[in-house]
Enzyme design. Structure first.
Site, mmCIF file in Angstrom:
data_model
loop_
_atom_site.group_PDB
_atom_site.id
_atom_site.type_symbol
_atom_site.label_atom_id
_atom_site.label_comp_id
_atom_site.label_asym_id
_atom_site.label_seq_id
_atom_site.Cartn_x
_atom_site.Cartn_y
_atom_site.Cartn_z
ATOM 1 N N SER A 111 -53.138 23.170 -8.320
ATOM 2 C CA SER A 111 -51.809 22.641 -9.012
ATOM 3 C C SER A 111 -51.012 21.666 -8.001
ATOM 4 O O SER A 111 -51.102 21.900 -6.896
ATOM 5 C CB SER A 111 -50.922 23.821 -9.593
ATOM 6 O OG SER A 111 -50.552 24.595 -8.633
ATOM 7 N N ILE A 145 -48.735 19.380 -5.674
ATOM 8 C CA ILE A 145 -49.622 18.413 -4.733
ATOM 9 C C ILE A 145 -50.877 18.756 -4.248
ATOM 10 O O ILE A 145 -51.764 17.582 -4.055
ATOM 11 C CB ILE A 145 -48.420 18.449 -3.413
ATOM 12 C CG1 ILE A 145 -47.022 17.805 -4.039
ATOM 13 C CG2 ILE A 145 -49.021 17.512 -2.527
ATOM 14 C CD1 ILE A 145 -46.035 18.148 -2.969
ATOM 15 N N SER A 180 -41.631 20.639 4.780
ATOM 16 C CA SER A 180 -40.400 20.384 4.021
ATOM 17 C C SER A 180 -39.279 19.862 4.696
ATOM 18 O O SER A 180 -38.964 20.167 5.765
ATOM 19 C CB SER A 180 -39.920 21.654 2.965
ATOM 20 O OG SER A 180 -38.929 21.371 2.240
ATOM 21 N N TYR A 201 -37.569 30.046 3.120
ATOM 22 C CA TYR A 201 -38.471 28.932 3.096
ATOM 23 C C TYR A 201 -38.191 28.131 4.038
ATOM 24 O O TYR A 201 -39.163 27.341 4.731
ATOM 25 C CB TYR A 201 -38.424 28.452 1.610
ATOM 26 C CG TYR A 201 -39.473 27.312 1.473
ATOM 27 C CD1 TYR A 201 -40.918 27.752 0.979
ATOM 28 C CD2 TYR A 201 -38.922 25.976 1.262
ATOM 29 C CE1 TYR A 201 -41.619 26.844 0.550
ATOM 30 C CE2 TYR A 201 -39.776 24.920 1.005
ATOM 31 C CZ TYR A 201 -41.101 25.301 0.631
ATOM 32 O OH TYR A 201 -42.067 24.502 0.441
ATOM 33 N N LYS A 218 -40.584 26.535 7.174
ATOM 34 C CA LYS A 218 -41.124 25.014 7.163
ATOM 35 C C LYS A 218 -40.852 24.525 8.617
ATOM 36 O O LYS A 218 -41.701 23.770 9.234
ATOM 37 C CB LYS A 218 -40.484 24.211 6.081
ATOM 38 C CG LYS A 218 -41.037 24.838 4.813
ATOM 39 C CD LYS A 218 -42.523 24.482 4.724
ATOM 40 C CE LYS A 218 -43.256 24.988 3.375
ATOM 41 N NZ LYS A 218 -44.458 24.868 3.132
ATOM 42 N N THR A 264 -43.214 20.081 -9.525
ATOM 43 C CA THR A 264 -44.419 20.698 -9.465
ATOM 44 C C THR A 264 -44.155 22.042 -10.025
ATOM 45 O O THR A 264 -43.028 22.568 -10.391
ATOM 46 C CB THR A 264 -44.760 20.899 -7.931
ATOM 47 O OG1 THR A 264 -43.817 21.837 -7.280
ATOM 48 C CG2 THR A 264 -45.099 19.575 -7.134
#
Length: 340
Positions: free
Chosen positions: A50, A52, A175, A201, A205, A234
């Protein structure tokens, strides 16, 4: 300071990470960069069912590449594989069901994979943002286990496979959110402060960017890069950041736009001449990659961190090795600053 960094980063994102930012940047793209065919080259795309990852896998398949989809959910992955085959008319699409949050499973997968397949390009796309602290069966915080440790184990285990092939590359989808976080090696499991899934998160990254630099120095035969895809519409964003998704709405990039820089880094001959280990942040900038992240020559070359030749270590051992790897990042590095 965190509030200020976040506010400046968000303002920057509204200008550069949205659909309009992509449309503005794309005026400088060279369309010939991606006018390539890649039959005979093998690509692994994690999270390719799914978003990207799927958009990336489809474009590679359309150009004749062999694609290995590494996914967690078998039903959704089978559907994505069938769709990619139908639309690309490329039958060389293989599916592997792997939970990247389980390092032992990842290790076993690579041990089997290298007996049967070759690999030219690894695309670390899969990730998660769990907003409440959750532990895996091994006692690892879920975001860290998936976004950092899973990427670390998969990449280091596949390095010997990649080094055997022509023009090997590793592309990690990081990110721009990592710009609001300084590297923190003292709390990899997010145990010492109030848990904030978004900031965890972002820290993960940041860790991916540091590891990319370390890999680039340790393995010069492979071209390593990482990138920010922009703010993309997304399923992951809709699920994990519903407020952000509702607020930005139509300003978010399409999945194909988010995949553009990934494809350039994975396919374009012009990308391979860029210095290895760089982070491409105002995506996509093509030849205008961020220059703040190359490894200074004064840094020590990393030792044999997590090589695929060892016996499968325990999750705790991997955690120690990963911490040793990221702690090689000096305090004076550009990573300690928000913007380049």
């Amino acid at each position: 300071m965190l509030l200020y960094r976040s506010a400046v980063w968000f303002a920057k994102g509204l200008r550069e990470y949205t659909k309009s930012g992509y449309e503005s940047a794309s005026k400088d793209f060279n369309p010939d960069d991606l006018d390539v065919q890649v039959p005979g080259r093998a690509f692994m795309v994690t999270g390719g069912n799914s978003g990207i990852g799927k958009a990336t896998a489809f474009e590679i398949a359309r150009r004749g590449g062999t694609v290995h989809l590494v996914c967690r959910d078998e039903n959704r992955a089978e559907g994505a594989r069938g769709e990619i085959i139908r639309e690309s008319r490329n039958q060389n699409i293989f599916l592997h069901i792997v939970d990247l949050s389980d390092p032992k499973t990842v290790w076993k997968f690579v041990e089997n994979f290298k007996q049967e397949h070759t690999l030219n390009v690894l695309i670390n796309n899969a990730g998660c943002m769990v907003n409440k602290r959750e532990l895996t069966e091994d006692g690892l915080e879920k975001n860290f286990a998936t976004n950092t440790l899973g990427v670390y184990v998969l990449t280091t285990a596949l390095i010997p496979v990649l080094e055997k092939e022509h023009d090997p590359r590793v592309v990690t989808v990081s990110s721009g959110g990592m710009l609001v976080q300084k590297l923190n090696t003292d709390d990899l499991q997010s145990e010492r402060t109030a848990f904030d899934g978004t900031m965890v998160y972002a820290q993960n990254k940041r860790q991916q960017v540091v590891l990319t630099e370390q890999w680039a120095r340790a393995h010069p035969a492979i071209h390593f890069s990482c990138m920010h895809p922009g703010w993309v519409d997304t399923p992951g964003v809709r699920l994990s950041m519903p407020g952000f998704h509702a607020r930005l709405g139509a300003r978010l990039r399409s999945e194909a736009q988010g995949a553009d820089t990934v494809l350039w880094l994975a396919l374009a001959p012009t990308a391979a001449v860029q210095p290895s280990g760089r982070f491409f942040q105002v995506g996509p900038l093509r030849m205008k990659s961020s220059g703040c992240h190359p490894c200074p020559e004064s840094w020590e070359r990393p030792g044999p961190v997590g090589t695929a030749e060892m016996n499968a270590p325990s999750p705790k051992t991997w955690g120690w090795e990963l911490q040793a790897a990221v702690q090689r990042e000096p305090e004076t590095s550009a990573h300690t600053f928000a913007f380049c």
